[in-house]
Enzyme design. Structure first.
Site, PDB file in Angstrom:
ATOM      1  N   ASP A  64       0.882  -1.164   0.000  1.00  0.00           N
ATOM      2  CA  ASP A  64       0.000   0.000   0.000  1.00  0.00           C
ATOM      3  C   ASP A  64       0.919   1.213   0.000  1.00  0.00           C
ATOM      4  O   ASP A  64       1.544   1.528   1.017  1.00  0.00           O
ATOM      5  CB  ASP A  64      -0.895   0.009   1.241  1.00  0.00           C
ATOM      6  CG  ASP A  64      -1.790   1.242   1.293  1.00  0.00           C
ATOM      7  OD1 ASP A  64      -1.691   2.097   0.384  1.00  0.00           O
ATOM      8  OD2 ASP A  64      -2.590   1.355   2.240  1.00  0.00           O
ATOM      9  N   TYR A 159      -7.643  15.567  -7.508  1.00  0.00           N
ATOM     10  CA  TYR A 159      -6.743  14.712  -8.290  1.00  0.00           C
ATOM     11  C   TYR A 159      -5.669  15.565  -8.967  1.00  0.00           C
ATOM     12  O   TYR A 159      -4.469  15.278  -8.879  1.00  0.00           O
ATOM     13  CB  TYR A 159      -7.548  13.939  -9.346  1.00  0.00           C
ATOM     14  CG  TYR A 159      -6.668  13.169 -10.304  1.00  0.00           C
ATOM     15  CD1 TYR A 159      -6.000  12.026  -9.882  1.00  0.00           C
ATOM     16  CD2 TYR A 159      -6.472  13.607 -11.619  1.00  0.00           C
ATOM     17  CE1 TYR A 159      -5.164  11.331 -10.749  1.00  0.00           C
ATOM     18  CE2 TYR A 159      -5.651  12.918 -12.483  1.00  0.00           C
ATOM     19  CZ  TYR A 159      -5.001  11.783 -12.043  1.00  0.00           C
ATOM     20  OH  TYR A 159      -4.163  11.098 -12.901  1.00  0.00           O
ATOM     21  N   PRO A 189       0.753  11.279 -18.511  1.00  0.00           N
ATOM     22  CA  PRO A 189      -0.162  10.753 -19.537  1.00  0.00           C
ATOM     23  C   PRO A 189      -1.375  11.654 -19.718  1.00  0.00           C
ATOM     24  O   PRO A 189      -1.863  12.252 -18.762  1.00  0.00           O
ATOM     25  CB  PRO A 189      -0.627   9.401 -18.946  1.00  0.00           C
ATOM     26  CG  PRO A 189       0.203   9.156 -17.734  1.00  0.00           C
ATOM     27  CD  PRO A 189       0.729  10.477 -17.283  1.00  0.00           C
TER      28      PRO A 189
HETATM   29  N1  LIG Z   1      -5.515   6.257 -17.521  1.00  0.00           N
HETATM   30  C1  LIG Z   1      -5.425   7.557 -17.664  1.00  0.00           C
HETATM   31  O1  LIG Z   1      -6.150   8.171 -18.482  1.00  0.00           O
HETATM   32  C2  LIG Z   1      -4.427   8.351 -16.868  1.00  0.00           C
HETATM   33  C3  LIG Z   1      -4.206   9.685 -17.245  1.00  0.00           C
HETATM   34  C4  LIG Z   1      -3.270  10.428 -16.532  1.00  0.00           C
HETATM   35  C5  LIG Z   1      -2.581   9.863 -15.477  1.00  0.00           C
HETATM   36  N2  LIG Z   1      -2.818   8.567 -15.137  1.00  0.00           N
HETATM   37  C6  LIG Z   1      -2.061   8.025 -14.004  1.00  0.00           C
HETATM   38  O2  LIG Z   1      -1.413   6.832 -14.400  1.00  0.00           O
HETATM   39  C7  LIG Z   1      -1.348   5.931 -13.299  1.00  0.00           C
HETATM   40  C8  LIG Z   1      -1.966   4.598 -13.699  1.00  0.00           C
HETATM   41  O3  LIG Z   1      -3.271   4.832 -14.170  1.00  0.00           O
HETATM   42  P1  LIG Z   1      -4.194   3.650 -14.697  1.00  0.00           P
HETATM   43  O4  LIG Z   1      -5.236   4.252 -15.564  1.00  0.00           O
HETATM   44  O5  LIG Z   1      -3.350   2.538 -15.207  1.00  0.00           O
HETATM   45  O6  LIG Z   1      -4.896   3.223 -13.324  1.00  0.00           O
HETATM   46  P2  LIG Z   1      -5.611   1.826 -12.901  1.00  0.00           P
HETATM   47  O7  LIG Z   1      -6.645   2.220 -11.904  1.00  0.00           O
HETATM   48  O8  LIG Z   1      -6.007   1.050 -14.100  1.00  0.00           O
HETATM   49  O9  LIG Z   1      -4.435   1.055 -12.161  1.00  0.00           O
HETATM   50  C9  LIG Z   1      -3.870   1.601 -10.988  1.00  0.00           C
HETATM   51  C10 LIG Z   1      -3.201   0.504 -10.204  1.00  0.00           C
HETATM   52  O10 LIG Z   1      -2.681   1.109  -9.003  1.00  0.00           O
HETATM   53  C11 LIG Z   1      -3.008   0.257  -7.905  1.00  0.00           C
HETATM   54  N3  LIG Z   1      -3.106   1.040  -6.662  1.00  0.00           N
HETATM   55  C12 LIG Z   1      -4.079   1.929  -6.327  1.00  0.00           C
HETATM   56  N4  LIG Z   1      -3.866   2.382  -5.087  1.00  0.00           N
HETATM   57  C13 LIG Z   1      -2.735   1.781  -4.635  1.00  0.00           C
HETATM   58  C14 LIG Z   1      -2.016   1.824  -3.409  1.00  0.00           C
HETATM   59  N5  LIG Z   1      -2.431   2.584  -2.392  1.00  0.00           N
HETATM   60  N6  LIG Z   1      -0.887   1.078  -3.300  1.00  0.00           N
HETATM   61  C15 LIG Z   1      -0.471   0.295  -4.321  1.00  0.00           C
HETATM   62  N7  LIG Z   1      -1.120   0.192  -5.493  1.00  0.00           N
HETATM   63  C16 LIG Z   1      -2.248   0.920  -5.650  1.00  0.00           C
HETATM   64  C17 LIG Z   1      -4.349  -0.367  -8.267  1.00  0.00           C
HETATM   65  O11 LIG Z   1      -4.597  -1.566  -7.527  1.00  0.00           O
HETATM   66  C18 LIG Z   1      -4.172  -0.612  -9.765  1.00  0.00           C
HETATM   67  O12 LIG Z   1      -3.629  -1.863 -10.035  1.00  0.00           O
HETATM   68  C19 LIG Z   1      -2.057   6.625 -12.137  1.00  0.00           C
HETATM   69  O13 LIG Z   1      -1.116   7.269 -11.320  1.00  0.00           O
HETATM   70  C20 LIG Z   1      -2.945   7.631 -12.840  1.00  0.00           C
HETATM   71  O14 LIG Z   1      -3.258   8.736 -12.029  1.00  0.00           O
HETATM   72  C21 LIG Z   1      -3.723   7.800 -15.798  1.00  0.00           C
END
Ligand SMILES: NC(=O)c1ccc[n+]([C@@H]2O[C@H](COP(=O)([O-])OP(=O)(O)OC[C@H]3O[C@@H](n4cnc5c(N)ncnc54)[C@H](O)[C@@H]3O)[C@@H](O)[C@H]2O)c1
Length: 249
Positions: A64, A159, A189
């Site tokens: 976590d 966020y 991203p």
């Molecule tokens: N998908 C998008 O459009 C997007 C855009 C900009 C930024 N991001 C960033 O990219 C990263 C990944 O995004 P994503 O879309 O793959 O998200 P996702 O929700 O598909 O995956 C996130 C992963 O992080 C894990 N996670 C969450 N809280 C956690 C914690 N406290 N400790 C350990 N693991 C934890 C979850 O279990 C999950 O496997 C994030 O930081 C997100 O903010 C995503």
């Protein structure tokens, strides 16, 4: 195989962007620790990489990131199992889970939740791994931020602010770790299809992007592999937007 002999640690690697990054770093020859809150999914993720890449060396770890003790235990487990950490990709974050609305309606509990994972989580991981990298006189720290910062994504102010705070962390860490041969950068991203948006939402956002297409997790792989490797050794304290064109430096 530009990353042979390197060990990478990717947080939030059970799915989405983190999983794609972990798979790519394996394909580049690195040993990769996949760390995630979701123990079952991160084990499945490591197995999926091994199925696809029979030579891949990857280790699933439960963590976590919002909990400093849990992060310290993760760091100790990775170093004990894989011997070192050369690359930290701090990717774990929450965004789908957060309530949206005008900022004055965001409860403090929701604000704190965003910061505890997205900001403090990144801080915890960098703080746990930096001393190890300092001891080895080298390393790469890559924070996954968001194009939300440059877009001022206002319906999720908590966020956006939690990711904007990573700029300060990244710059201060880069300044302090530069003399130790460690670079610290941030990859932001844009909207990436990781299963949370409808096809209509994805397509409509894609239409205002310069590249006119939907972003996928694989779009992040090249820049992260580059920042993880030796070719980027004189690049630090930088934000790189991977959003198909929109946010400009
Ligand atoms: N998908 C998008 O459009 C997007 C855009 C900009 C930024 N991001 C960033 O990219 C990263 C990944 O995004 P994503 O879309 O793959 O998200 P996702 O929700 O598909 O995956 C996130 C992963 O992080 C894990 N996670 C969450 N809280 C956690 C914690 N406290 N400790 C350990 N693991 C934890 C979850 O279990 C999950 O496997 C994030 O930081 C997100 O903010 C995503």
């Amino acid at each position: 195989m530009k990353l042979s002999n390197k060990v990478a640690l990717v947080t939030g690697a059970a799915r989405g962007i983190g999983f794609a990054l972990a798979a790519r770093l394996c394909a580049e020859g690195a040993q990769v620790a996949l760390a995630d809150l979701d123990a079952a999914s991160v084990t499945d993720a490591a197995e999926a990489i091994r199925r696809d890449q029979p030579d891949a060396r990857c280790l699933p770890v439960t963590v976590d990131v919002a909990d400093r003790a849990s992060v310290e235990a993760m760091a100790a487990q990775v170093v004990a199992s894989l011997g070192q950490v050369d690359v930290l990709v701090s990717n774990a974050g929450i965004w789908k889970q957060l309530a949206a609305g005008p900022f004055w309606q965001i409860p403090n509990s929701e604000w704190q939740r965003a910061f505890s994972v997205n900001t403090e989580g990144a801080f915890n991981c960098a703080a746990a791994i930096a001393p190890h990298m300092i001891g080895r006189k080298g390393g790469r720290i890559i924070f996954v931020g968001s194009a939300a910062i440059g877009e001022a994504l206002a319906h999720v102010t908590h966020y956006t602010a939690s990711k904007a705070a990573l700029i300060g962390l990244m710059r201060c860490a880069a300044k302090q770790l530069g003399p130790e041969g460690i670079t610290v950068n941030m990859v932001n991203p844009g909207q990436i299809d990781t299963g949370a948006f409808s096809r209509e939402q994805l397509e409509s956002k894609a239409q205002v992007k310069f590249m006119r297409r939907v972003g996928v997790p694989q779009d992040l792989e090249g820049i992260v592999a580059f920042l993880a490797g030796d070719d980027s050794s004189y690049i630090t304290a930088q934000q790189i937007h991977v959003d198909g064109g929109g946010v400009m430096n």
